[in-house]
Design a protein around this motif. Structure first.
Motif, PDB file in Angstrom:
ATOM      1  N   ASP A 135       0.814  -1.219   0.000  1.00 25.70           N
ATOM      2  CA  ASP A 135       0.000   0.000   0.000  1.00 25.70           C
ATOM      3  C   ASP A 135       0.844   1.264   0.000  1.00 25.70           C
ATOM      4  O   ASP A 135       0.304   2.372   0.006  1.00 25.70           O
ATOM      5  CB  ASP A 135      -0.924   0.014   1.220  1.00 25.70           C
ATOM      6  N   GLY A 136       2.174   1.132   0.010  1.00 27.80           N
ATOM      7  CA  GLY A 136       3.039   2.308  -0.076  1.00 27.80           C
ATOM      8  C   GLY A 136       3.118   3.110   1.206  1.00 27.80           C
ATOM      9  O   GLY A 136       3.295   4.335   1.172  1.00 27.80           O
ATOM     10  N   VAL A 137       3.004   2.448   2.347  1.00 29.63           N
ATOM     11  CA  VAL A 137       3.018   3.153   3.629  1.00 29.63           C
ATOM     12  C   VAL A 137       4.423   3.618   4.015  1.00 29.63           C
ATOM     13  O   VAL A 137       4.590   4.652   4.657  1.00 29.63           O
ATOM     14  CB  VAL A 137       2.431   2.249   4.734  1.00 29.63           C
ATOM     15  N   LEU A 138       5.448   2.885   3.620  1.00 32.59           N
ATOM     16  CA  LEU A 138       6.817   3.238   4.011  1.00 32.59           C
ATOM     17  C   LEU A 138       7.344   4.410   3.201  1.00 32.59           C
ATOM     18  O   LEU A 138       6.998   4.587   2.032  1.00 32.59           O
ATOM     19  CB  LEU A 138       7.740   2.031   3.820  1.00 32.59           C
ATOM     20  N   LEU A 139       8.185   5.230   3.840  1.00 34.04           N
ATOM     21  CA  LEU A 139       8.846   6.328   3.131  1.00 34.04           C
ATOM     22  C   LEU A 139       9.842   5.739   2.141  1.00 34.04           C
ATOM     23  O   LEU A 139      10.735   4.975   2.522  1.00 34.04           O
ATOM     24  CB  LEU A 139       9.578   7.235   4.122  1.00 34.04           C
ATOM     25  N   GLU A 140       9.708   6.111   0.886  1.00 35.06           N
ATOM     26  CA  GLU A 140      10.514   5.494  -0.162  1.00 35.06           C
ATOM     27  C   GLU A 140      11.808   6.248  -0.448  1.00 35.06           C
ATOM     28  O   GLU A 140      12.755   5.691  -0.995  1.00 35.06           O
ATOM     29  CB  GLU A 140       9.687   5.399  -1.450  1.00 35.06           C
ATOM     30  N   GLY A 141      11.832   7.552  -0.125  1.00 36.56           N
ATOM     31  CA  GLY A 141      13.006   8.354  -0.450  1.00 36.56           C
ATOM     32  C   GLY A 141      14.180   8.106   0.480  1.00 36.56           C
ATOM     33  O   GLY A 141      14.053   7.455   1.521  1.00 36.56           O
ATOM     34  N   LYS A 142      15.329   8.636   0.089  1.00 36.98           N
ATOM     35  CA  LYS A 142      16.537   8.549   0.903  1.00 36.98           C
ATOM     36  C   LYS A 142      16.574   9.714   1.892  1.00 36.98           C
ATOM     37  O   LYS A 142      16.023  10.787   1.636  1.00 36.98           O
ATOM     38  CB  LYS A 142      17.783   8.570   0.014  1.00 36.98           C
ATOM     39  N   LEU A 143      17.254   9.505   3.007  1.00 29.93           N
ATOM     40  CA  LEU A 143      17.305  10.523   4.057  1.00 29.93           C
ATOM     41  C   LEU A 143      17.874  11.835   3.538  1.00 29.93           C
ATOM     42  O   LEU A 143      17.358  12.917   3.856  1.00 29.93           O
ATOM     43  CB  LEU A 143      18.137  10.007   5.236  1.00 29.93           C
ATOM     44  N   ASP A 144      18.944  11.754   2.722  1.00 29.33           N
ATOM     45  CA  ASP A 144      19.544  13.005   2.237  1.00 29.33           C
ATOM     46  C   ASP A 144      18.619  13.744   1.274  1.00 29.33           C
ATOM     47  O   ASP A 144      18.705  14.969   1.138  1.00 29.33           O
ATOM     48  CB  ASP A 144      20.904  12.741   1.581  1.00 29.33           C
ATOM     49  N   GLU A 145      17.700  13.018   0.629  1.00 29.65           N
ATOM     50  CA  GLU A 145      16.730  13.684  -0.245  1.00 29.65           C
ATOM     51  C   GLU A 145      15.709  14.462   0.577  1.00 29.65           C
ATOM     52  O   GLU A 145      15.345  15.592   0.235  1.00 29.65           O
ATOM     53  CB  GLU A 145      16.029  12.656  -1.124  1.00 29.65           C
ATOM     54  N   TYR A 146      15.229  13.857   1.657  1.00 31.54           N
ATOM     55  CA  TYR A 146      14.300  14.571   2.529  1.00 31.54           C
ATOM     56  C   TYR A 146      14.978  15.775   3.169  1.00 31.54           C
ATOM     57  O   TYR A 146      14.379  16.837   3.316  1.00 31.54           O
ATOM     58  CB  TYR A 146      13.760  13.634   3.612  1.00 31.54           C
ATOM     59  N   ARG A 147      16.241  15.607   3.541  1.00 23.47           N
ATOM     60  CA  ARG A 147      16.988  16.719   4.136  1.00 23.47           C
ATOM     61  C   ARG A 147      17.189  17.838   3.121  1.00 23.47           C
ATOM     62  O   ARG A 147      17.071  19.020   3.462  1.00 23.47           O
ATOM     63  CB  ARG A 147      18.331  16.213   4.665  1.00 23.47           C
ATOM     64  N   ALA A 148      17.474  17.478   1.873  1.00 23.69           N
ATOM     65  CA  ALA A 148      17.641  18.491   0.827  1.00 23.69           C
ATOM     66  C   ALA A 148      16.342  19.254   0.586  1.00 23.69           C
ATOM     67  O   ALA A 148      16.338  20.467   0.389  1.00 23.69           O
ATOM     68  CB  ALA A 148      18.121  17.836  -0.469  1.00 23.69           C
TER      69      ALA A 148
END
Length: 386
Positions: A135-148
């Motif tokens: 169902d896509g519940v988990l965050l798919e991106g990388k940590l540095d992408e969210y930080r950016a």
């Protein structure tokens, strides 16, 4: 036209303010409005319930999910308990990178557990876990992408995202959002009521699909390819635009504008999100901001957060809304309350000086009547702005 005869206002009791109206369950949704040229509009809605997708997985994908399950099942009992689920939900890169500090509200973790724990055992089996992953519940991106993405939104470089920075981000992503809807978002995600969105709170935007990481990263690469830390540090907390109403969400933001615009007339509209009288004056106030671009027009909602509640009650000593304050050189020179567009425009014209534009609500010959100016301050400024 709203006139002096309307004179409506919202009285505030001495003990408590009316409670902030929360989102009905939590997040928001997007709607495409034909009138807005196909732009996406953000409107409040309940927290999304992830619906099963029944995706057919390849052997490699199954192995990858089995690896995630084994990594999350710390005690090796073949089930994911509430603590293990929290760690997984707070991870990035689809469960590959676990963060040190907790950032998800406990009630959100419990809600997801309840949704997927169909056997009602208080933990997830592999089959239930698989359904959650599909169902896509988990965050798919990388940590540095969210930080950016966070750093790009934090244009002031103060380590948090303000109301106005968040508004700029949504608009940059071609998403229409009103100040009222954005206040709802801040109420929902500003968990510590600091008046700012910190990184852990920002991650919830992606967890609840309020923002899509791909959209933010595409915007980043297009608009800010070389955005450096030194460049960001030079920017103000509030970006005041001529002819527009700027919402302030903290006392420091108000202080900054008053200091920067000490040579101008600053008009402050103080209201409450639930106050009908405040809503009635909003359109008039926006028109006046456009009609008198040489003045600075600010808006503040007293029930936005703990900081604005203190500003509302202690420094502004507000007893009724909507309330209007006129400033020069950081000092209040006039104030009054109630919905009266004629009185408001007369007071602006009387204190603005210079060549005045054509009046919007004041009739010819009415200029001298019912004007609030120097020596006619309706309430005391609780403590001097510094």
């Amino acid at each position: 036209m709203l006139s002096a005869a309307n004179g409506i206002q919202c009285a505030i009791g001495r003990t408590v303010l009316a409670p902030v109206r929360p989102l009905s369950g939590g997040a928001i949704r997007h709607e495409t409005s034909p009138a807005s040229g196909g732009r996406r509009k953000i409107v409040p809605r309940a927290v999304p319930v992830h619906k099963p997708t029944n995706i057919c997985l390849s052997d490699d994908e199954v192995c990858s999910i089995e690896d995630k399950f084994s990594a999350a099942d710390l005690d090796g009992n073949g089930r994911i308990d509430i603590d293990e689920l929290r760690g997984l939900l707070e991870s990035t890169d689809c469960g590959k990178v676990y963060l040190i500090e907790h950032w998800m509200p406990e009630q959100e973790v419990k809600r997801i557990m309840k949704q997927y724990d169909r056997s009602r055992t208080g933990s997830l089996s592999y089959k239930e876990f698989l359904s959650m992953v599909q169902d896509g519940v988990l965050l798919e991106g990388k940590l540095d992408e969210y930080r950016a993405a966070f750093d790009a939104a934090d244009t002031s470089g103060y380590g948090s995202i303000s109301f106005n920075e968040l508004s700029t981000l949504f608009k940059s992503l071609d998403q229409d959002i009103t100040d009222e809807d954005l206040l709802e978002v801040m109420h929902r995600y500003d968990l510590d009521e600091s008046g700012q969105i910190e990184f852990n709170e920002f991650l919830l935007f992606f967890r609840n699909r309020l923002l899509e990481l791909r959209d933010v990263m595409d915007y980043l690469h297009l608009k800010h390819p070389d955005l450096g830390e030194s460049e960001k540090k030079t920017q103000n907390l509030v970006d005041v635009k001529e002819g527009e109403v700027t919402t302030v969400y903290l006392d420091t933001e108000l202080d900054e504008v008053l200091a920067d615009a000490s040579d101008k007339l600053v008009v402050l509209f103080v209201g409450l999100t639930w106050c009908r009288a405040s809503k009635a004056l909003s359109g008039v106030y926006k028109a006046l901001a456009k009609g008198y671009p040489s003045a600075v027009f600010l808006k503040l909602y007293g029930n936005s957060n703990a900081n604005t509640k203190n500003l509302f009650k202690t420094r502004l000593l507000t007893t009724a809304t909507p309330a209007i304050f006129l400033f020069r050189e950081g000092e209040v020179i006039a104030s009054f309350s109630g919905v009266n567009n004629v009185k408001l425009e007369k007071s602006i014209r009387a204190n603005l000086g210079g060549d005045l534009p054509a009046a919007l609500y004041v009739e010819q010959g009415e200029e001298g009547d019912d004007v609030v100016g120097k020596g006619d301050v309706g309430r005391v400024w609780g403590s001097r702005m510094r």
